[in-house]
Design an enzyme around this catalytic site. Structure first.
Site: not given
Length: 1074
Positions: A110-111, A115, A161, A164-165, A391, A393
């Site tokens: 994330s970040g 995206t 982020n 973040s998605s 990704g 984690e």
């Protein structure tokens, strides 16, 4: 502006190493240092063969402009510096030209910019594919759909982020045979719906909640039963409700606009927002305990106002929903058992409904978007897939979500290694290079540990959730300890394996899996509940009874006619099936990889945290990727570009090689004495085993380029000096020629000047000589004349003395007096018109007699004029003007000479009848006369008062005194009349003026000469231009749009002296005059 540097190869002007395959030596430290060096120089993209590493810069870079798109369009992958556009172009061209379905896999934590990377890929493809109204509409829908399902409903602010998605998405973009987009299909994986209920401190719920409350109008909020205050809703965090640099209100408007572009109807968008509002308000429902008679506890809703508003939004009967929150019906075979829910169970039911409502709404959005953007045609399609998924984690507290996310990444790593090796092997076979076995870590054993249908972790979790009896997270961990204790990648403190009994870093309520990216410690708490994800059937049936069409469609299992007693699949099994489908889909496509890396946790530019980057490099398996790529040959290149790049290193290939490119490369490598084991020749490419060999070639090329540059400089300097010398020589010749010309011109001018001086002196001498001769001759003539004059004088005096002697003077005086005094009584009168004059007494006095008559006439005229007043002078000036205008031209003129010009024939100032007319005119009146105005249509006459002032010509009614027409003198262009003895005249007006709308005026007057003269003088005084007076028996006038000829004929007059006018036709008006 500095000139853009043009690169023709990845190796030109390289900062660090552009392709990690060429990194020497290869280890974790050099890998990170190379990334940092490139990051510090704003080079955020690096290759590992065909894989793109993208480091998030956390700032805008000028590398995504339309010019950059054109620069990478239709270019070889290694031709320019690393860029995401190069990979996008390679994938698009392979799909379009080679008919190969493509897939772009974007991974990272994330970040890291996943995206944004997917948006860049889609925007590049949209920019380079075809144009047209239909194609542009499809492209716009594909780009805008991200705002609907991703930016608003699927993304949230996290600690790492701001956008973040919170879900994984896979989209297939479909193209036709030309490469133009036809549509697309989206798939989503594991929306993190637990975020609805709670989220860590410093994070937010999904964006759509904050956007709705910030950007919706007051009318919409009232309709949805919402308030703008975030603190009113338990599901929303207050510490991070506002995000710096994020305008939720503007984003809400963007989302609404994107929904329209994608194809959402207004009622559909309102239905979606109603569901979002219902989820928000569900969090505000609170329960209180209440004891029953049988001693069991049940729950009751504290404040039913929130429940009432939810029911109004969803169209559910309030009593039905209230009962669903208080009771649970369990149905087994033919029996139904209804039990009460305590407070904890009621809260669980509420939260389960909120999670399911939101997750099902998200799935409905995906399906609805797919309906809008799917391809309309049934022809065969080419497909490009874009996978943007979370990704690997590793957090401090890792739970069920991290477990299945890391499972997905294990599968992606597995397929990545397989496809990379497959691609390498295919290229070796295609190029006829011997394939050697490559040793690498195969993570299939880890995937088997998780997904094995018999003793895999997910299978045991499902088994534990389904078995009867008491099921807890602890019982699930005990089962894992029994089944997986001997697995080399599973670790637990409570397992049978004695090596972890004293491991204090491994808590008793946790288990640890050694993933390919490293060891991850999982908290077993919550695994069972999150995997169950159970929604009570009473709530499903209550939702199905809603009158709200969308909500009813989200819960089809609530239909009593379709009751299914089979337990719904668990979250783990659903995710496992989705991953299997995804892997099967990826196996059919040519993969392209983008690995996203986050440089720091502060979301700040220019900061590169090596420890954080090192962690991501490990779990992304980038070093393993490089090793696999380098296991055979580290570098390969087509023969043509290889020969073109290094041909200057060999005399035989420089500057031009005329044979096949492969032969040239063979000659080149033999000349450079490169060991045979360092390279191999394929069918179309040269394969170089060790990066040192490539760098040696680059060093030799660099040195050779310096030598060539020196040679070029030497030749250039020689050419420049020769050119300069020839130019100087040519200039010297030109200067010498011009100087010689100048010198000759100067010598000629001096000679000419000298000749002129000599000529002038000679001419002067000759002239003076002639002058002296002429003066001498003149003096001689004057002397002769003087002598002759004196002689004649002497002769005359002798005769005078002989005849007159002394009485001559007296006789002349007496003669003069006789002539003058004798005519005294015969002198004419002082009237200028008296033409009498005495006759001459002697014939020789004829000229004197005439001169005296002229002088006397002038004198008496002056005496006569001196008697005039100013008014008389003006009258005579007008008479004189009339004489010049009309004498010998107009037959009426002689009769007007004796008539004085009065001007004001109507006493307007004295006559009370014209008081209204007098008040309407502020200027001095020069003429006031009654005239006959001729009708333009039939030639009949009407009496009108004709008024002339200093600036205007006016016509008024004779009876009422009302002004009918007013014409500025500047609009009067001409006055026309006949040469006959009549008073008819026409006043011509300027075309286009307001007064000329009906045409020119025709009049008849007894004082024509006076009126025309005064009009002429007044116009001249005001406009400084002479008015044209046309005297002709036939002239043209303008009546509206027609030109009419006025023709004067001899005839009898019926009305005395008034001319008779008769309109013959549209083009002729006859005027009968005596």
């Amino acid at each position: 502006m500095a000139k853009m540097e043009v690169k023709t190869s990845l190796l030109d002007n390289m900062i660090g190493v552009g392709d990690m395959v060429l990194l020497e030596p290869l280890n974790e430290e050099t890998f990170i240092n190379n990334l940092k060096k490139r990051f510090d120089h704003s080079e955020i993209y690096t290759y590992i063969g065909s894989v793109v590493i993208s480091v998030n810069p956390y700032r805008s870079l000028p590398i995504y402009s339309p010019e950059k798109v054109e620069e990478y369009r239709n270019r070889n992958f290694y031709e320019l510096s690393p860029h995401i556009f190069a990979l996008s172009d390679e994938a698009y061209r392979s799909l379009r030209d080679q008919d190969k379905d493509q897939c772009i896999l974007i991974t990272g934590e994330s970040g890291a910019g996943k995206t944004e990377a997917s948006k860049l890929v889609m925007s590049y493809v949209a920019a380079v594919c075809g144009k047209g109204a239909e194609v542009n509409q499809v492209k716009e829908q594909l780009l805008q759909m991200c705002y609907v399902h991703a930016v608003a409903f699927g993304n949230a602010k996290t600690v790492r982020n701001d956008n973040s998605s919170r879900f994984g998405k896979y989209m297939d973009i479909e193209f036709d045979f030309k490469g133009d987009p036809l549509g697309g299909v989206i798939s989503n994986f594991l929306v993190k719906k637990f975020r609805i209920l709670k989220h860590p401190r410093g994070e937010r719920n999904f964006h759509v909640f904050y956007q709705l409350l910030s950007g919706a109008s007051e009318e919409l909020l009232n309709k949805l039963k919402l308030e703008r205050d975030f603190s009113r809703y338990n599901y929303l965090s207050l510490d991070s409700a506002k995000v710096n640099g994020v305008d939720d209100a503007a984003n809400f408007r963007t989302v609404r606009n994107a929904m329209q572009i994608v194809g959402f109807m207004d009622h559909e968008a309102e239905s979606v927002l109603a569901v979002v509002a219902a989820v928000l308000k569900l969090g505000n429902i609170e329960f209180k305990p209440e004891s029953r008679v049988n001693g069991l506890d049940e729950s009751k809703i504290k404040d039913k106002n929130e429940l009432k508003e939810i029911c109004e939004l969803t169209g559910i009967d309030q009593s039905v929903l209230e009962r669903a929150f208080s009771f649970r019906t369990v149905e087994a075979k033919q029996e139904k058992v209804s039990t009460t829910l305590n407070v904890a169970q009621a809260y669980y039911a509420r939260d389960a409904l909120a999670k399911n409502l939101y997750s099902r709404l998200f799935s409905w959005l995906v399906n609805r978007i797919n309906e809008s953007i799917k391809a309309q045609t049934k022809v065969r399609k080419k497909v490009m897939g874009v996978l943007d998924i979370y990704g690997f984690e590793i957090f401090e507290d890792n739970s069920f979500e991290q477990f299945i996310i890391n499972y997905c990444n294990e599968k992606l790593q597995q397929i990545f290694i397989e496809l990379t090796l497959k691609e390498e092997q295919e290229e070796y076979i295609r190029e006829d290079i011997e394939w050697t076995h490559i040793d690498y870590f195969n993570n299939a054993i880890i995937c088997d540990l998780i997904e094995n249908n018999t003793n895999g972790i997910l299978a045991m979790l499902d088994e534990e959730c389904l078995r009867p009896g008491t099921v807890t997270d602890e019982t699930f961990l005990e089962k894992l300890n029994q089944v997986c204790a001997t697995h080399q990648h599973f670790e637990s403190r409570m397992s049978k394996c004695s090596r972890f009994l004293n491991d204090t870093s491994l808590p008793h309520s946790c288990f640890r899996i050694q993933h390919y990216a490293g060891k991850v410690l999982y908290q077993v708490e919550g695994f069972v509940d999150k995997n169950n994800d159970l929604l009570y059937r009473d709530l499903s049936q209550a939702m199905w009874k809603a009158s709200h069409a969308l909500i009813k469609s989200l819960f089809p299992e609530g239909n009593p006619a379709k009751i299914n007693l089979k337990r719904p699949p668990t979250a783990g099994s659903q995710f496992k099936a989705s991953v299997a489908t995804l892997m099967k889909n990826l196996q059919t496509k040519n993969p392209n990889y983008i690995r996203c890396i986050k440089p720091n946790d502060k979301k700040a530019a220019h900061i590169f945290t090596e420890a954080l980057v090192c962690h991501q490099i490990r779990y992304l398996g980038l070093l393993e990727n490089v090793r696999v790529r380098r296991a055979g040959y580290a570098f390969r290149q087509a023969y043509e570009p290889c020969l073109e790049r290094y041909k200057m290193l060999c005399k035989q290939t420089w500057p031009h090689w005329k044979g096949p490119a492969r032969s040239g490369v063979e000659v080149l490598f033999n000349e450079l004495e490169i060991p045979v084991e360092e390279y191999s020749f394929g069918r179309s490419k040269i394969f170089i085993r060790n990066p040192r060999t490539l760098f040696k070639l680059e060093d030799l090329r660099k040195q050779r380029l310096e030598d060539l540059a020196t040679l070029i400089q030497k030749i250039y300097r020689g050419w420049k000096c020769r050119t300069h010398f020839l130019l100087m020589k040519k200039s010297q010749i030109v200067i010498a020629a011009w100087y010689r010309r100048y010198a000759q011109q100067k010598r000629y001018q001096q000679t000419k000047s000298s000749a002129l001086v000599i000529q002038s002196y000679i001419r002067g001498w000759k002239a003076r000589k002639i002058l002296r001769e002429l003066k001498h001759q003149k003096r001689c003539k004057e002397a002769v004349t003087t002598i002759a004059a004196y002689w004649h004088g002497t002769q005359v005096r002798r005769e005078y003395r002989k005849f007159f002697r002394a009485n001559a003077g007296k006789k002349i005086y007496e003669f003069t007096c006789k002539i003058l005094l004798g005519n005294e009584n015969k002198m004419p009168s002082l009237s200028p018109i008296d033409k009498n004059w005495p006759s001459r007494p002697y014939l020789f006095l004829d000229s004197t007699h005439k001169e005296l008559k002229r002088i006397f006439h002038l004198w008496r005229c002056k005496k006569y004029r001196d008697q005039f007043t100013d008014q008389q002078k003006l009258i005579y000036e007008e008479k004189l003007e009339a004489s010049e205008l009309f004498k010998d031209k107009k037959a009426l003129y002689p009769s007007s000479v004796g008539q004085p010009f009065q001007g004001a024939y109507l006493e307007i100032n004295k006559n009370p009848k014209y008081k209204k007319l007098k008040d309407a005119i502020e200027e001095k009146i020069i003429i006031a006369e009654v005239v006959n105005k001729i009708n333009r249509a039939n030639g009949k006459s009407t009496s009108r008062i004709f008024l002339l002032t200093n600036n205007n010509l006016l016509l008024a009614d004779q009876k009422s005194g009302q002004i009918k027409s007013e014409v500025p003198l500047v609009d009067v262009t001409k006055v026309s009349m006949s040469s006959q003895n009549d008073g008819f005249f026409a006043v011509h007006l300027k075309e286009g003026s307001e007064a000329a709308s009906k045409g020119d005026f025709l009049f008849s007057s007894d004082h024509l000469i006076e009126m025309a003269t005064k009009l002429y003088r007044t116009t001249l005084s005001q406009t400084k231009q002479k008015l044209n007076i046309e005297i002709s028996d036939e002239f043209l006038v303008q009546f509206r749009q027609d030109k009419v000829c006025v023709k004067f004929i001899q005839g009898n007059q019926k009305n005395g002296s008034v001319p008779t006018c008769k309109r013959k036709n549209n083009r002729l008006l006859e005027v009968a005059v005596p």
